[in-house]
Enzyme design. Sequence first.
Site, PDB file in Angstrom:
ATOM      1  CG  HIS A  82     -17.036 -26.979  88.973  1.00  0.00           C
ATOM      2  ND1 HIS A  82     -17.545 -26.188  87.966  1.00  0.00           N
ATOM      3  CD2 HIS A  82     -16.064 -26.255  89.560  1.00  0.00           C
ATOM      4  CE1 HIS A  82     -16.911 -25.030  87.957  1.00  0.00           C
ATOM      5  NE2 HIS A  82     -16.003 -25.037  88.914  1.00  0.00           N
ATOM      6  CG  ASP A 161     -20.706 -16.472  90.295  1.00  0.00           C
ATOM      7  OD1 ASP A 161     -19.825 -16.087  91.084  1.00  0.00           O
ATOM      8  OD2 ASP A 161     -20.450 -17.060  89.237  1.00  0.00           O
ATOM      9  NE  ARG A 168     -14.619 -13.170  93.638  1.00  0.00           N
ATOM     10  CZ  ARG A 168     -14.696 -14.454  93.314  1.00  0.00           C
ATOM     11  NH1 ARG A 168     -15.804 -14.940  92.771  1.00  0.00           N
ATOM     12  NH2 ARG A 168     -13.696 -15.265  93.533  1.00  0.00           N
ATOM     13  CB  SER A 183     -17.866 -17.852  92.693  1.00  0.00           C
ATOM     14  OG  SER A 183     -17.820 -17.931  91.308  1.00  0.00           O
ATOM     15  CE  LYS A 187     -20.061 -20.288  88.787  1.00  0.00           C
ATOM     16  NZ  LYS A 187     -18.960 -19.488  88.318  1.00  0.00           N
TER      17      LYS A 187
HETATM   18  N1  URA Z   1     -14.354 -20.270  89.065  1.00  0.00           N
HETATM   19  C1  URA Z   1     -15.541 -19.701  89.396  1.00  0.00           C
HETATM   20  O1  URA Z   1     -16.568 -20.030  88.832  1.00  0.00           O
HETATM   21  N2  URA Z   1     -15.544 -18.765  90.358  1.00  0.00           N
HETATM   22  C2  URA Z   1     -14.446 -18.358  91.012  1.00  0.00           C
HETATM   23  O2  URA Z   1     -14.533 -17.507  91.885  1.00  0.00           O
HETATM   24  C3  URA Z   1     -13.209 -18.945  90.672  1.00  0.00           C
HETATM   25  C4  URA Z   1     -13.198 -19.903  89.688  1.00  0.00           C
END
Ligand code: URA
Length: 433
Positions: A82, A161, A168, A183, A187
Amino acid sequence: MRMYDIITKKKRGGELTKEEIDFFIAGFTRGEIPDYQASSLLMAICFVGMTDKETYLMTDAMMHSGDTLDLSRFGELSVDKHSTGGVGDKTTLVVAPLVASLGAKVAKMSGRGLGHTGGTVDKLESFAGYRTELSPEEFMRQVEEVGICVIGQSGELAPADKKLYALRDVTATVDSIPLITGSIMSKKLAAGSKSIVLDVKYGSGGFMKTPGDAEALARKMVRIGRSLGRRVAALITSMDAPLGYGIGNAIEVREAMEVLRGRGPSDLREVCLSLASTMLHLSLGYSPEEARALATEALDQGLALRKFEEWISRQGATSLELPLAKYEKTVYATHSGYLNKIDTEAVGNLSVSLGGGRRQKTDKIDHTAGIILSLSLGDYVDAGAPIGVLYTTEHPEALDAVASALAQTLTIEDKKTEALPPLIYKTILGDEE
Ligand code: URA
């Protein structure tokens, strides 16, 4: 239990319990907690922070707020990566087939472009016919038979999220290390891979502007992922310049294929080799040195390129040809000097203006659009020599404005700056956390 009391406790610096965190995440996901109370708690978290225990509990609750993927049939071999988002970051296109060519299993859900940053799914759609939506059975079968499948986000992965991020985004509560950790990790953990390598970007095009902040985020994500039973490592890499020279979907795929041919820009090749070796170290148990040697050989001998072609064709691409832009414009340096600084985020936004990304969710991507820079950080350029080429098919009217804006994003000075940012600031293997 009352949201009011939870907000008050956090505001005063208290540590939330599992019951309180579960109450918040489950209640907010179900729509029972109003946005104003959720925002208030998020802002308190931004100011006060969260302990590792709280971050762990929140990540766990968010991961279990929706579907989770079961990749246990692949045993220890499943591996994911990621990136926290960048400009010209096409590393997935190289490292995913590279590690798959050596036996790892990559069952990956990738995102689309967001703001100035690109997304792997948009890049892959540069190939006519490439399918980003597959049934769960097709997805698993391809991973089993080819070793790699990359699709868009499907199902209801971490819906907590999705809702929290949207809130957010409009309440100035994105830049909090525990909230970003929850967050991203919720995922990634829901997506099921046993091993996860994080590429945490720092610099003018990254979320975190300094290496120190990026390191704090990386260490927290590694600790939380490990305490939730996965093997997690992180690289902290520079986004003070786009990775490679190309920005824009088909342009980036072409550059990634150059790296797969054993060529391509050296910074891109280096980050790809470092990410791939870390993935092989975690998933296949090679030492970091063995993994690096194997990854280098797989790139240079064409093994990774053959896996890439097999993957793209199996996933529906009718040809490995990529579309070319109808219009292009070369931008020239107005004075001589060294390229000391790049406003990377602005360069990403200029690619979006040419059609390479979306301003609104419903915008259509021009896969041919983008920018190829002619220089990297530290290079010398003569007045009148090219600094970059702009490409577009859908927005030729934007070329003139983008050309003058591109010149503004590059700082060219007489004296070469001494301190160029390190490409790879640190690798955190996680064993020491
Ligand atoms: N990428 C994400 O998926 N979440 C965040 O909070 C910041 C960057």
